[in-house]
Design a protein around this motif. Structure first.
Motif: not given
Length: 414
Positions: A241-248, A282-286
């Protein structure tokens, strides 16, 4: 109705369960250096031949096919195959197969392709049915386990193709200059520059928890962060989840840099992809990473580039950036062209969003049927339920392969 009547007679009059048990024993008997064991195998082979000969005698002119069918497929699989053939009026002439959580499963097969499945792939190969392995994995990983499981001779036969990194490249040994196609080289320089910039920064600038908790998959083009924890675990879930935000955020910076936009690129990337994918939203919200802007605020110049780039989230498994112009459909089409399959009718098996695109392409072009494990993503399950309802238990891809092979046998009767 004659075909149904003959099939009914086959499974009513003959002990097909015992026949299949002998066939499975003969097919999957491990290589051993034991006279006793080899004698046992020979006795089973003789009994198998005798039972198949009885069926051949009972079905004049067609007995060989019915004997092979009874030795391979259960009653349910055989009738399912006949229903599919009646509906589509075609037999399977190519396999298009995802690997992870399809041919093998972390939960049920210890991440190994079962011997039964490997043997069935060999059976299709011997019947001159090409095989396209279609995966998000790197080429070297796929080559390694395919050669280990199927043998170098089969993998390099010219009838096996590997679509790797979800369609950025295609490898089809035995086809000269067409053996390896680097499809990502067809993208324009700006898109290639964006991926190059993200890759160069992704680990060196990562926060410590991501740098320690993830590794960069050894892709040729796509940028994929995989967890250093067991897939599906709570730790894997959190770090992906953290990696997704970082990649964005990295992607937003790279796009803004290439197009020369003076904007809050990270917020725009989060807003754009959250609007495109509810899982990302949902990941961004979580994680408390919701952007303070809306997708409508993304400048046209930036949105035009975002429209060409895919951000994929696989819960507790991976966060990835890829090209929307290079997906599994493009890779499969390239593989089929190299293999010389002009009129494909494929068994497409997979579990994820990237596999769904291939399934939809096959349905839209009458190029095949789709099958999925029961734990596949909801969109995949919805598609399969709306088409031919070909679902199989986790780790039991062999069930669908048997049905597809039976379908091919029945098609050969005409």
């Amino acid at each position: 109705m004659e075909r149904y009547d003959l099939l009914y007679r086959l499974y009513e009059e003959f002990d097909t369960g015992t026949l299949r048990a002998y066939q499975e024993f003969v097919d999957l008997f491990p290589p051993v250096d034991s006279r006793v064991a080899l004698d046992q195998w020979q006795r089973a082979r003789d009994e198998l031949d005798e039972r198949k000969e009885e069926i051949r005698d009972a079905f004049p002119h067609l007995g060989g096919t019915y004997a092979d069918l009874a030795a391979l497929a259960t009653r349910e699989q055989a009738f399912a195959a006949l229903d599919l053939y009646t509906k589509h009026d075609r037999g399977i002439n190519v396999l298009v197969l995802d690997v992870d959580e399809t041919l093998r499963s972390a939960g049920n097969t210890d991440n190994e392709i079962p011997r039964e499945t490997l043997h069935l792939l060999t059976r299709f190969h011997e019947a001159d049915v090409p095989i396209v392995i279609c995966t998000g994995q790197t080429l070297e990983n796929v080559k390694g386990f395919l050669i280990q499981g199927l043998g170098s001779k089969m993998v390099h036969s010219g009838d096996v193709s590997i679509v790797y990194e979800a369609g950025t490249g295609v490898f089809t040994p035995g086809h000269g200059a067409d053996t390896k196609q680097l499809l990502y080289e067809t993208l324009d320089k700006d898109v290639q520059a964006i991926f190059g910039q993200v890759r160069s920064r992704v680990l060196s600038e990562a926060p410590e928890d991501i740098r320690r908790g993830c590794h960069l998959q050894g892709n040729e083009f796509n940028v994929t962060l995989k967890p250093n924890f067991e897939t599906g675990s709570d730790d894997a879930h959190d770090v992906v989840d953290d990696a997704l935000v970082y990649l964005l955020d990295l992607l937003g910076d790279a796009v803004a840099d290439v197009v020369g936009a003076d904007v809050d690129a990270a917020a725009l990337a989060r807003a754009y992809y959250a609007d495109q994918d509810p899982e990302i939203r949902d990941v961004l919200a979580a994680t408390g990473a919701q952007p303070a802007v809306d997708a409508a605020d993304v400048p046209d110049a930036v949105a035009t580039v975002f429209e060409r780039i895919d951000v994929a989230y696989y819960e507790a498994d991976a966060a990835e950036i890829g090209s929307l112009e290079l997906n599994k459909v493009v890779g499969v089409q390239s593989a089929l062209e190299v293999l010389g399959i002009d009129d494909p009718f494929a068994l497409v098996m997979g579990d994820s969003k990237s596999d769904l695109r291939v399934m939809q392409w096959a349905a839209d072009t009458d190029a095949g049927i789709a099958a999925a494990p029961t734990h596949a993503s909801r969109d995949v399950l919805d598609h399969v339920a709306a088409t031919d309802e070909l679902l199989f238990d986790r780790g039991d891809a062999a069930e669908m392969l048997r049905t597809a092979y039976a379908m091919r046998l029945l098609a050969g009767l005409d």
